[in-house]
Design a protein around this motif. Structure first.
Motif, mmCIF file in Angstrom:
data_model
loop_
_atom_site.group_PDB
_atom_site.id
_atom_site.type_symbol
_atom_site.label_atom_id
_atom_site.label_comp_id
_atom_site.label_asym_id
_atom_site.label_seq_id
_atom_site.Cartn_x
_atom_site.Cartn_y
_atom_site.Cartn_z
ATOM 1 N N THR A 23 -40.288 2.165 16.929
ATOM 2 C CA THR A 23 -40.497 2.631 15.697
ATOM 3 C C THR A 23 -41.753 3.014 15.056
ATOM 4 O O THR A 23 -42.685 2.016 15.339
ATOM 5 N N LEU A 24 -42.248 3.940 14.356
ATOM 6 C CA LEU A 24 -43.347 3.994 13.661
ATOM 7 C C LEU A 24 -43.149 3.595 12.010
ATOM 8 O O LEU A 24 -42.675 4.346 11.314
ATOM 9 N N ALA A 25 -43.506 2.565 11.462
ATOM 10 C CA ALA A 25 -43.226 2.100 10.450
ATOM 11 C C ALA A 25 -44.540 2.656 9.437
ATOM 12 O O ALA A 25 -45.678 2.743 9.816
ATOM 13 N N ASP A 51 -47.916 12.642 27.457
ATOM 14 C CA ASP A 51 -48.487 13.957 26.745
ATOM 15 C C ASP A 51 -47.586 13.861 25.400
ATOM 16 O O ASP A 51 -46.471 14.139 25.227
ATOM 17 N N ALA A 52 -48.679 13.903 24.433
ATOM 18 C CA ALA A 52 -48.217 13.838 22.912
ATOM 19 C C ALA A 52 -47.823 15.033 22.301
ATOM 20 O O ALA A 52 -47.323 15.221 21.547
ATOM 21 N N SER A 84 -40.859 12.741 17.667
ATOM 22 C CA SER A 84 -41.276 11.736 16.614
ATOM 23 C C SER A 84 -40.483 10.492 16.979
ATOM 24 O O SER A 84 -39.524 10.674 17.442
ATOM 25 N N PRO A 85 -40.907 9.320 16.959
ATOM 26 C CA PRO A 85 -42.377 9.032 16.137
ATOM 27 C C PRO A 85 -43.648 9.277 17.092
ATOM 28 O O PRO A 85 -44.605 8.343 16.611
ATOM 29 N N LEU A 86 -43.591 9.787 18.294
ATOM 30 C CA LEU A 86 -44.733 9.996 19.121
ATOM 31 C C LEU A 86 -45.232 11.320 19.066
ATOM 32 O O LEU A 86 -46.220 11.449 20.094
ATOM 33 N N SER A 87 -44.804 12.085 18.188
ATOM 34 C CA SER A 87 -45.402 13.478 18.162
ATOM 35 C C SER A 87 -46.879 13.376 17.528
ATOM 36 O O SER A 87 -47.251 12.511 16.775
ATOM 37 N N ILE A 88 -47.692 14.476 17.788
ATOM 38 C CA ILE A 88 -48.840 14.544 17.235
ATOM 39 C C ILE A 88 -49.059 14.701 15.801
ATOM 40 O O ILE A 88 -49.717 14.252 14.919
ATOM 41 N N GLU A 89 -47.589 15.282 15.259
ATOM 42 C CA GLU A 89 -47.606 15.429 13.687
ATOM 43 C C GLU A 89 -47.486 14.103 13.126
ATOM 44 O O GLU A 89 -47.499 14.078 11.652
#
Length: 239
Positions: free
Chosen positions: A75-77, A117-118, A123-128
């Protein structure tokens, strides 16, 4: 019939999965941190924190013998100004019911994930998601953004930690203490985690003060200051 009985016995001995969450609260030293109060650095300077982000991966529950039971997930907190920075869910997964000594997790990403490759990642690994260094081919593992005052002028400050060598393992399991620290019941378990923001700035490079008047301490991305920030981060998580 014998085969069916054996199968039922096997299933009966298998712990069922229950929801497990990690809930993070921010601290300023030994006090709860709230965005309306400036974060006080050890040297007396202050930062108005706007945004705290971190990747949580490789979560595991620690059994009495010290072995880990993996809890899948990544996860991206995001703890942003305008939302309460206390008891924020930063990870949710499923874990076997049972008694454990505590929990272990990484702040950061596994190497094989860090170099994907982002541009094609979700998400949660996207460039956005705003946690990718396009110029450095890798992700920012841990980020704190804010504002400070330097000689009467407001300055944006950014503190980043990333790179495979800066993936931080947080171990919140004390095998020396008797008894059980964590129990996952059929209804699940919530594990409290604390992050002392002030501890990130306890010292600068070579033991000097973290001086926000110096540009190198205002915009931290790579190099010796980021190395020191990563070192300081080893002591800021608790329960």
């Amino acid at each position: 019939m014998k085969r069916m009985i054996s199968l039922l016995a096997l299933l009966a001995g298998t712990a069922t999965a229950a929801p497990l969450t990690l809930n993070l609260s921010l601290l300023d030293g030994d006090k709860p941190f709230f965005y309306h109060n400036a974060l006080t650095l050890p040297g007396g300077q202050s930062v108005n924190v706007q945004d705290v982000r971190l990747y949580v991966s490789n979560v595991a529950l620690i059994k009495a013998d010290g072995t880990g039971v993996p809890v899948p997930g990544l996860t991206l907190a995001k703890l942003e100004k305008g939302t309460p920075p206390q008891n924020v869910e930063i990870f949710k997964g499923e874990a076997p019911e049972g008694e454990y000594r505590g929990v272990r997790f990484d702040v950061g990403l596994p190497r094989e994930v860090n170099h994907r490759d982002a541009t094609t990642a979700r998400s949660p690994l996207s460039i956005e998601d705003g946690m990718y260094w396009a110029w450095n081919s890798g992700y920012i593992f841990f980020s704190v953004r804010g504002k400070t005052s330097v000689n009467g002028a407001e300055k944006d400050v950014v503190f980043h930690v990333g790179g495979d060598n800066h993936r931080l393992t947080v171990n919140l399991a004390d095998l020396q203490k008797p008894g059980t620290a964590l129990k996952v019941t059929p209804s699940g378990a919530s594990v409290p985690v604390t992050l002392n923001l002030a501890g990130l700035f306890v010292r600068g490079v070579n033991g000097e003060a973290w001086d926000l008047i110096q540009p190198k301490y205002q915009q931290v991305h790579m190099g010796a200051v980021s190395d020191q920030l990563a070192f300081n981060a080893q002591s800021v998580f608790g329960k």
